[in-house]
Structures are given as structure tokens and as C-alpha cells.
Design an enzyme around this catalytic site. Structure first.
Site, short mmCIF file in Angstrom:
data_model
loop_
_atom_site.label_atom_id
_atom_site.label_comp_id
_atom_site.label_asym_id
_atom_site.label_seq_id
_atom_site.Cartn_x
_atom_site.Cartn_y
_atom_site.Cartn_z
N ASN A 161 23.22 91.87 76.72
CA ASN A 161 22.56 93.10 77.17
C ASN A 161 23.34 94.30 76.65
O ASN A 161 24.54 94.44 76.93
CB ASN A 161 22.48 93.14 78.70
CG ASN A 161 21.77 94.39 79.22
OD1 ASN A 161 22.26 95.49 79.07
ND2 ASN A 161 20.61 94.20 79.81
N SER A 195 16.73 93.10 77.40
CA SER A 195 16.64 94.47 77.91
C SER A 195 16.10 94.38 79.33
O SER A 195 15.10 93.67 79.57
CB SER A 195 15.73 95.33 77.03
OG SER A 195 15.95 96.69 77.33
N GLU A 196 16.76 95.07 80.27
CA GLU A 196 16.52 94.77 81.68
C GLU A 196 15.16 95.20 82.17
O GLU A 196 14.76 94.84 83.28
CB GLU A 196 17.64 95.35 82.55
CG GLU A 196 17.77 96.86 82.55
CD GLU A 196 18.74 97.38 81.49
OE1 GLU A 196 18.99 96.67 80.49
OE2 GLU A 196 19.25 98.51 81.67
N ASN A 197 14.40 95.95 81.38
CA ASN A 197 13.05 96.26 81.81
C ASN A 197 12.10 95.08 81.59
O ASN A 197 10.94 95.13 81.99
CB ASN A 197 12.51 97.51 81.11
CG ASN A 197 12.51 97.37 79.61
OD1 ASN A 197 13.49 96.93 79.01
ND2 ASN A 197 11.42 97.72 78.98
N SER A 250 14.21 89.69 85.73
CA SER A 250 15.19 90.24 84.80
C SER A 250 16.55 90.39 85.47
O SER A 250 17.58 89.98 84.94
CB SER A 250 14.70 91.59 84.29
OG SER A 250 15.62 92.13 83.39
#
Lengths: 219, 233
Positions: free
Chosen positions: A23, A46-48, A88
């Protein structure tokens, strides 16, 4: 000579290992993706809500349904997967992501990080940073060694409100690569080409361990 | 089949009252319920507590409800990129509660999964931890966080069938499935309502049981917040 942003990213990319999920935060960390060593396969999270994030799209192929955590338009590589925000952060908390790279305003010599709030300034929020730093096993901070006033950002204790406690493992700046040993403080591993140990000592406010000859980074 | 379709966005926001807590799906401007936001604005409901990862931009997304002073409080993880928001916050006209993004997501998921509270390590040792119960599991401190209690959830999906089964596209999924689960009344708007039977049950992201009202949205702008491209070689 001190490294530029790309140099910092390039040095951090040497920490990547084959098979890792990674990340990357906003800013210098994003540039790490440009320097993946040959023969190493990593996948960017990607944390979205994407694993298998690819490069920015070609002009004219931007898709509003395809962005990263910095709200930039991106692409999805073959083998990518989309998921919701709870899943996520589930994979983040459960330490399925092997490496997290993020920027910081301050790091302390026991591994605390401050990167979300400056008192007196408009506070935008922590986004996913607090979740990431609270859970990730392997956190590398990419930042400048000093702030614009010339004051060290590597401190004995953070002065700004912290994002997480005792979590940073390694710091890469334009001057040096340092490990964090909570017992001993910053441990100088490498210096940027042409940068002296004396300069690093002078610009590091927290406890600093310098053992023997310090090699130059190889870029 | 239980038909979840309602005539339009105005009908879909029926029952929304002053002072309610409302969840809005989306990340940045991606996957936001554009039509529901417009209908809430038109309805003029005030003193809303809005839970949304972000607060839109000036003149678009939740920025539209900030403009009309319909929002009393925002609960978000990141609220940059919005001058009107900043002005309202600094003048004290708008309350803001910032919480970690993963905690925000899980507080939605928990609400929709019958879990009243949970422990998470995020925020331990920070301002976020103030006043919260701390408990150590496996040697690591965690904070007790509670599920949201929201009257309405407004979410946006790509496609739905009349039964309210939802399918999302790309990273526009984000908070939408979780907020759909969490709403006492969940309103889903979609780009297309497809005939019953044309969605593969294996490919449903949110089953219709979580959706109370469904309508096909109109005039989607789907703005891009941060257009980033590679020049063609």
C-alpha cells in the site's frame, strides 16, 4: 548529494520483495511504483477498494469509477480485484498487506508517527492513515529529513498530534536510510551519495545510533 | 419478487426529517448518490448529521447540502478540497467529527450485520481514543467503537434488478454496500434498472433485502476530482 523525491522512491523500491502486497500513500510513496526492481512481482492495494492497481490511464481513457485513495484516475491490471471499504480495511488490519509506505510530518525515535494534523491549521482528516499505521507490520516512512524551517523531523518525541504509536520500522529521507529500534532509537544504515554522517547527525534530533562505517546508498 | 422500485428520487426521500442521521455512499466524488443528494436539497430537510467518507467539493456532491446549510454535523475521515466546508467549520456553523476510514467502514458494516460494537486498533494512543474504552487483545491495545444508528442510507450502484439486487462498478463500490446494509431505510439509485432475471445471482454484490427503495438516476455527471493521465507515447 541529497536525493530528490524520485531518489527516495527509488531507494524504498529496493525494499520490495517478490510476492508482496503493498500500500503506497500519497506523495513520494506513489512514486515507488515507478522503480519496481526487475524480477520482482508485487501488487498494489489502494484502500478505497482495489488490488492490482495499474498506472495512470492514457489521456482520454479516464474512468470516474476507477480511482485510487488520492482520488486520482488509475487503471486496473489483469488479475485486479475490486472490493468494498470494510473488506479493504479488513485485509489491512489482518496484515495481509506486507508493506505500507507513507509520508510523515514527524517521526519519533520509538516509531511514533504524526502525519494528519497541524494545530491551528485546517484539519483535513486522517483518511485511512490511522488504520494503516495501527495494523501494518512493516511501515516505511518516506519524507524529508527536515521541515521547511530546517528543523529536524526525526525527533525524540512527536510535537504534533500523532497518527499511531510505535509503528514505524524504517525511515528513508533525502539524506539517509534509518531503522527504528524502539530501545536504541534511529539506527543509521545508509547515507545518500556524498552526504556526510556529520550532516545526518546534525539534522537528527532524536536518539541516533551510528555504528562503524556507514555505506552510501546504491541507486 | 418484492418490487423495490419507486417512481423517482423525490418519492425515494419521503420520510426524511430534520435532525436525522443519514449515510451517504461514495469515496471522493466516485460512487456518490447524485440524484438523492439533489432530492434532499430540494426537500429542504435541515440539521442533518451526514456520515460520508468525504464532504464533496464546492458545488457538487455533499457540497450542495453544505451550501444550503442543511447539514448540522459531518462525520468523515477526510474533508479537504472544499472551501465552503472550511468556512462553515471555522465559523462554527458546522460540527465535524473525523474518524479513521477503516473505523468508518466497519461502523457501517457492524450496523448492517447486527453487531452493536467492536474493537479496532486504529486510533489507539491518538486524539481519536479520547473517552473510548481500551482493551488489550494478544498484547495489543484496541478501542471500542460502536455501530452507526442511521435513519436513512443513500447509496449509488451501477445496476440493479427490480428486486433491489445491486451490482457496483470499479472503485465506485467503496462505502456503498456497507451503507446499504446499515440504513433503517436504504435508498439505492442506479444507472440502470435491468429486467428481473438478467443479473446472474452469483454476481450480486448487495442482495435486495438491504434495499428498501430503488430508482433509476438521471443526468449523472460522475465528475472526476483528480484527473491524472499518462501522455500517449
Amino acid at each position: 548529494m541529497a536525493l530528490d523525491k524520485n531518489g527516495i522512491a527509488q531507494r524504498i523500491a529496493q525494499e520490495l520483495r517478490d510476492g508482496w502486497y503493498v500500500n503506497l500513500g500519497i506523495g513520494i510513496p506513489t512514486l515507488v511504483a515507478n522503480y519496481i526492481p526487475q524480477g520482482i512481482n508485487v501488487e498494489f492495494q489502494s484502500e478505497n477498494g482495489i488490488l492490482g492497481m495499474g498506472p495512470f490511464p492514457w489521456e482520454g481513457e479516464e474512468d470516474p469509477d476507477l480511482i485510487n485513495a488520492g482520488k486520482q484516475t488509475i487503471t486496473a491490471l489483469p488479475g485486479a480485484a475490486f472490493f468494498d471499504s470494510a473488506l479493504s480495511f479488513g485485509m489491512i488490519r489482518a496484515q495481509k498487506v506486507q508493506l505500507t509506505v507513507l509520508g510523515a510530518m514527524e517521526v519519533s525515535d520509538n516509531g511514533d508517527i504524526a502525519n494528519w494534523k497541524i494545530p491551528g491549521k485546517m484539519v483535513k482528516g486522517m483518511g485511512g492513515a490511522m488504520d494503516l499505521v495501527a495494523s501494518a507490520e512493516n511501515i516505511i516512512v518516506a519524507m524529508q529529513h527536515t521541515n521547511p524551517k530546517g528543523e529536524s523531523k526525526l525527533l525524540s518525541a512527536c510535537t504534533l498530534p500523532i497518527t499511531g504509536v510505535g509503528c514505524v520500522k524504517k525511515v528513508v529521507t533525502e539524506l539517509a536510510v534509518l531503522d527504528i529500534d524502539p530501545e536504541r532509537g534511529f539506527v543509521l544504515l545508509e547515507r545518500a551519495p556524498g552526504v556526510s554522517v556529520e550532516e545526518i547527525v546534525a539534522k537528527t534530533a532524536g536518539r541516533l545510533v551510528v555504528n562503524g562505517e556507514i555505506p552510501e546508498m546504491k541507486l | 419478487m418484492i418490487d423495490k422500485r419507486v417512481a423517482n428520487a423525490d418519492v425515494a426521500v419521503t420520510g426524511l426529517e430534520d435532525g436525522m442521521t443519514v449515510l451517504f455512499g461514495g469515496f471522493g466524488l466516485s460512487g456518490i448518490p447524485e440524484n438523492a443528494i439533489a432530492a434532499v436539497r430540494k426537500r429542504g430537510t435541515r440539521n442533518l448529521t451526514c456520515v460520508s467518507n468525504n464532504a464533496g467539493v464546492d458545488g457538487f456532491g455533499l457540497g450542495l447540502l453544505l451550501e444550503t446549510r442543511q447539514v448540522k454535523k459531518m462525520i468523515s475521515s477526510y474533508v479537504g478540497e472544499n472551501a465552503e466546508f472550511e468556512r462553515l467549520m471555522l465559523s462554527g456553523e458546522l460540527e465535524v467529527e473525523l474518524i479513521p476510514q477503516g473505523t468508518l467502514a466497519e461502523r457501517c458494516r457492524a450496523a448492517g450485520a447486527g453487531i452493536p460494537a467492536f474493537y479496532t486498533p486504529a486510533g489507539y494512543g491518538t486524539e481519536v481514543a479520547e473517552g473510548k474504552e481500551v482493551r488489550v487483545f494478544n498484547g495489543k491495545p484496541h478501542l471500542l467503537e460502536h455501530a452507526f444508528d442511521a435513519s436513512f442510507a443513500f447509496v449509488k450502484a451501477w445496476k440493479a434488478d427490480p428486486a433491489g439486487n445491486l451490482v457496483f462498478r470499479g472503485t465506485a463500490r467503496n462505502f456503498n454496500p456497507l451503507m446499504a446494509m446499515a440504513g433503517k431505510i436504504t435508498v439505492a439509485e442506479v444507472e440502470e434498472i435491468v429486467p428481473l432475471g438478467s443479473l446472474d445471482p452469483n454476481h450480486i454484490h448487495v442482495p435486495g433485502i438491504f434495499v428498501h427503495r430503488l430508482f433509476q438516476g438521471e443526468h449523472y455527471e460522475k465528475r472526476i476530482e483528480n484527473r491524472t493521465v499518462r501522455p500517449r507515447p
